[in-house]
Design a protein around this motif. Structure first.
Motif, short mmCIF file in Angstrom:
data_model
loop_
_atom_site.label_atom_id
_atom_site.label_comp_id
_atom_site.label_asym_id
_atom_site.label_seq_id
_atom_site.Cartn_x
_atom_site.Cartn_y
_atom_site.Cartn_z
N ARG A 12 0.83 -1.21 0.00
CA ARG A 12 0.00 0.00 0.00
C ARG A 12 0.86 1.25 0.00
O ARG A 12 0.58 2.22 -0.73
CB ARG A 12 -0.93 -0.01 1.22
CG ARG A 12 -1.86 1.20 1.28
CD ARG A 12 -2.86 1.08 2.40
NE ARG A 12 -2.21 1.00 3.70
CZ ARG A 12 -2.88 0.94 4.86
NH1 ARG A 12 -4.21 0.91 4.85
NH2 ARG A 12 -2.23 0.87 6.00
N ARG A 13 1.94 1.27 0.81
CA ARG A 13 2.83 2.43 0.83
C ARG A 13 3.50 2.65 -0.52
O ARG A 13 3.57 3.77 -1.03
CB ARG A 13 3.90 2.26 1.92
CG ARG A 13 3.40 2.41 3.34
CD ARG A 13 4.56 2.58 4.30
NE ARG A 13 5.51 1.47 4.22
CZ ARG A 13 5.41 0.36 4.94
NH1 ARG A 13 4.39 0.19 5.76
NH2 ARG A 13 6.32 -0.59 4.82
N LEU A 14 3.99 1.57 -1.09
CA LEU A 14 4.68 1.68 -2.37
C LEU A 14 3.72 2.09 -3.48
O LEU A 14 4.07 2.91 -4.34
CB LEU A 14 5.35 0.36 -2.73
CG LEU A 14 6.57 -0.03 -1.88
CD1 LEU A 14 6.97 -1.47 -2.14
CD2 LEU A 14 7.74 0.92 -2.14
N HIS A 15 2.52 1.53 -3.46
CA HIS A 15 1.54 1.89 -4.48
C HIS A 15 1.20 3.38 -4.38
O HIS A 15 1.14 4.08 -5.40
CB HIS A 15 0.28 1.04 -4.31
CG HIS A 15 -0.75 1.28 -5.37
ND1 HIS A 15 -0.74 0.62 -6.58
CD2 HIS A 15 -1.82 2.13 -5.41
CE1 HIS A 15 -1.75 1.05 -7.32
NE2 HIS A 15 -2.43 1.96 -6.63
N GLY A 16 0.97 3.86 -3.17
CA GLY A 16 0.64 5.27 -2.99
C GLY A 16 1.75 6.20 -3.42
O GLY A 16 1.49 7.31 -3.89
N ALA A 17 2.99 5.75 -3.28
CA ALA A 17 4.12 6.62 -3.63
C ALA A 17 4.49 6.55 -5.10
O ALA A 17 4.95 7.55 -5.67
CB ALA A 17 5.34 6.22 -2.79
N LEU A 18 4.28 5.39 -5.74
CA LEU A 18 4.83 5.19 -7.08
C LEU A 18 3.80 5.04 -8.19
O LEU A 18 4.07 5.40 -9.34
CB LEU A 18 5.72 3.94 -7.09
CG LEU A 18 6.90 3.91 -6.11
CD1 LEU A 18 7.60 2.55 -6.21
CD2 LEU A 18 7.88 5.05 -6.39
N ALA A 19 2.64 4.49 -7.89
CA ALA A 19 1.69 4.14 -8.94
C ALA A 19 1.25 5.37 -9.73
O ALA A 19 0.92 6.42 -9.17
CB ALA A 19 0.47 3.45 -8.34
N GLY A 20 1.26 5.22 -11.05
CA GLY A 20 0.85 6.30 -11.93
C GLY A 20 1.94 7.32 -12.21
O GLY A 20 1.71 8.29 -12.94
N LYS A 21 3.13 7.11 -11.66
CA LYS A 21 4.22 8.07 -11.82
C LYS A 21 5.34 7.47 -12.67
O LYS A 21 5.54 6.26 -12.71
CB LYS A 21 4.76 8.49 -10.46
CG LYS A 21 3.72 9.17 -9.57
CD LYS A 21 4.29 9.53 -8.22
CE LYS A 21 3.24 10.17 -7.33
NZ LYS A 21 3.76 10.49 -5.99
N THR A 22 6.08 8.35 -13.31
CA THR A 22 7.19 7.94 -14.15
C THR A 22 8.47 7.85 -13.32
O THR A 22 8.75 8.75 -12.50
CB THR A 22 7.40 8.94 -15.29
OG1 THR A 22 6.21 8.99 -16.08
CG2 THR A 22 8.58 8.52 -16.17
N LEU A 23 9.22 6.80 -13.52
CA LEU A 23 10.46 6.62 -12.79
C LEU A 23 11.55 7.54 -13.34
O LEU A 23 11.83 7.56 -14.55
CB LEU A 23 10.93 5.17 -12.87
CG LEU A 23 10.05 4.15 -12.13
CD1 LEU A 23 10.53 2.72 -12.41
CD2 LEU A 23 10.04 4.41 -10.63
N THR A 24 12.15 8.32 -12.46
CA THR A 24 13.26 9.19 -12.84
C THR A 24 14.59 8.63 -12.36
O THR A 24 15.65 9.13 -12.72
CB THR A 24 13.07 10.59 -12.24
OG1 THR A 24 12.95 10.48 -10.80
CG2 THR A 24 11.81 11.24 -12.79
N ARG A 25 14.49 7.58 -11.52
CA ARG A 25 15.71 6.92 -11.03
C ARG A 25 15.44 5.43 -10.88
O ARG A 25 14.37 5.02 -10.41
CB ARG A 25 16.14 7.50 -9.69
CG ARG A 25 17.44 6.89 -9.15
CD ARG A 25 17.89 7.56 -7.87
NE ARG A 25 19.16 6.99 -7.40
CZ ARG A 25 19.79 7.34 -6.28
NH1 ARG A 25 19.26 8.30 -5.51
NH2 ARG A 25 20.92 6.75 -5.92
#
Length: 280
Positions: A12-25
């Motif tokens: 849940r924490r990872l999904h909230g932080a990363l989902a739908g976003k583009t990886l820059t690193r």
């Protein structure tokens, strides 16, 4: 100790932080995937499957990780100091414009095709916190080997996914049976309760910071971690011994009065000797 509820929280924490976003690193610090570059790809979702984490990424890729005993994923804002451990323990870094997820001490980290996820998690039984939960199938799996000790059967993720050593001990206590009771000897009325009780234990704890099974403040668990201390129900000293799960020995706690049945003798090699504690 990461069990199904802990892994669900991590997802849940990872999904909230990363989902739908583009990886820059993107930095995967394991030899097999050290040259993999996921930057520019969008994270689609992060989900838990038993004790496994699946981070699905644009382009048909999945980053599969498992925490086992000591692993963790931490999420930081760009101005936060990373505090999950020394740098040499970092195994994965996934960053976006405003969040960075850092995986520490991950014993399992692999990049695979999303279409091949079954290679990593296809062996798992019904997930106690997942959409595939099937109580009848889970119980049938546990009882399929009637001579196997119940505690071992509960830890086998091929039977049902999400129970670890803490919940094994607590579930056996709540069922009133020894962890060494052969699964086939579990009374029918208690067998019928097992799937729903196991699911409830994980569900009520998936949103908690401190795992609890008793409903008593300051006394969170009935038997786990309470060796030689009085049982919260009857006052009998809780016992501790090692029990295998098919791969390694696990410290197992039980009340010999509330949980009658087969168990290691006090002087047996499996029995643990630790200094008694005097407080509750």
């Amino acid at each position: 100790m990461p069990e199904g509820d802990t892994v669900w929280q991590a997802a849940r924490r990872l999904h909230g932080a990363l989902a739908g976003k583009t990886l820059t690193r993107s930095d995967l610090r394991v030899p097999k995937h050290a040259t993999a570059d996921l930057t520019g790809r969008t994270v689609l979702d992060v989900t838990a499957r038993g004790k496994h984490l699946l981070t699905r990424i644009e382009g048909g890729l999945t980053l599969h990780s498992h925490l086992r005993m000591d692993g963790s994923w931490r999420v930081y804002t760009n101005d936060q100091r990373w505090t999950g451990g020394p740098g040499h323990q970092i195994r994965a870094i996934l960053g976006t414009e405003d969040r960075t997820a850092v995986g520490y001490r991950l014993p399992v980290l692999e990049l695979l095709r999303t279409a091949d996820e079954a290679r990593a998690v296809g062996h798992l039984g019904p997930d106690l916190l997942g959409p595939d939960w099937d109580p009848e199938r889970a119980l049938a799996n546990v009882l399929a080997d009637p001579d196997r000790p119940l505690g071992e059967a509960l830890l086998d993720q091929r039977n049902l996914a999400g129970i670890g050593n803490v919940y094994k001990c607590e579930l056996c206590f709540l069922l009133g049976v020894s962890p060494w009771l052969p699964a086939g000897a579990l009374p029918a009325d208690r067998a019928a309760k097992l799937p729903a009780l196991a699911k409830r234990l994980l569900e009520v704890n998936r949103d908690r910071l401190v795992r609890a099974t008793t409903g008593r403040r300051g006394q969170d668990l009935f038997v786990y971690g309470r060796a030689h201390r009085p049982c919260l129900r009857c006052g009998t000293p809780v016992r501790l011994a090692d029990q295998g799960d098919g791969s390694r020995e696990r410290p197992t706690y039980w009340c010999p009065a509330c949980q009658p049945g087969p168990a290691p003798a006090s002087g047996s090699p499996a029995a643990r000797r630790i200094r008694p504690r005097t407080s509750n």
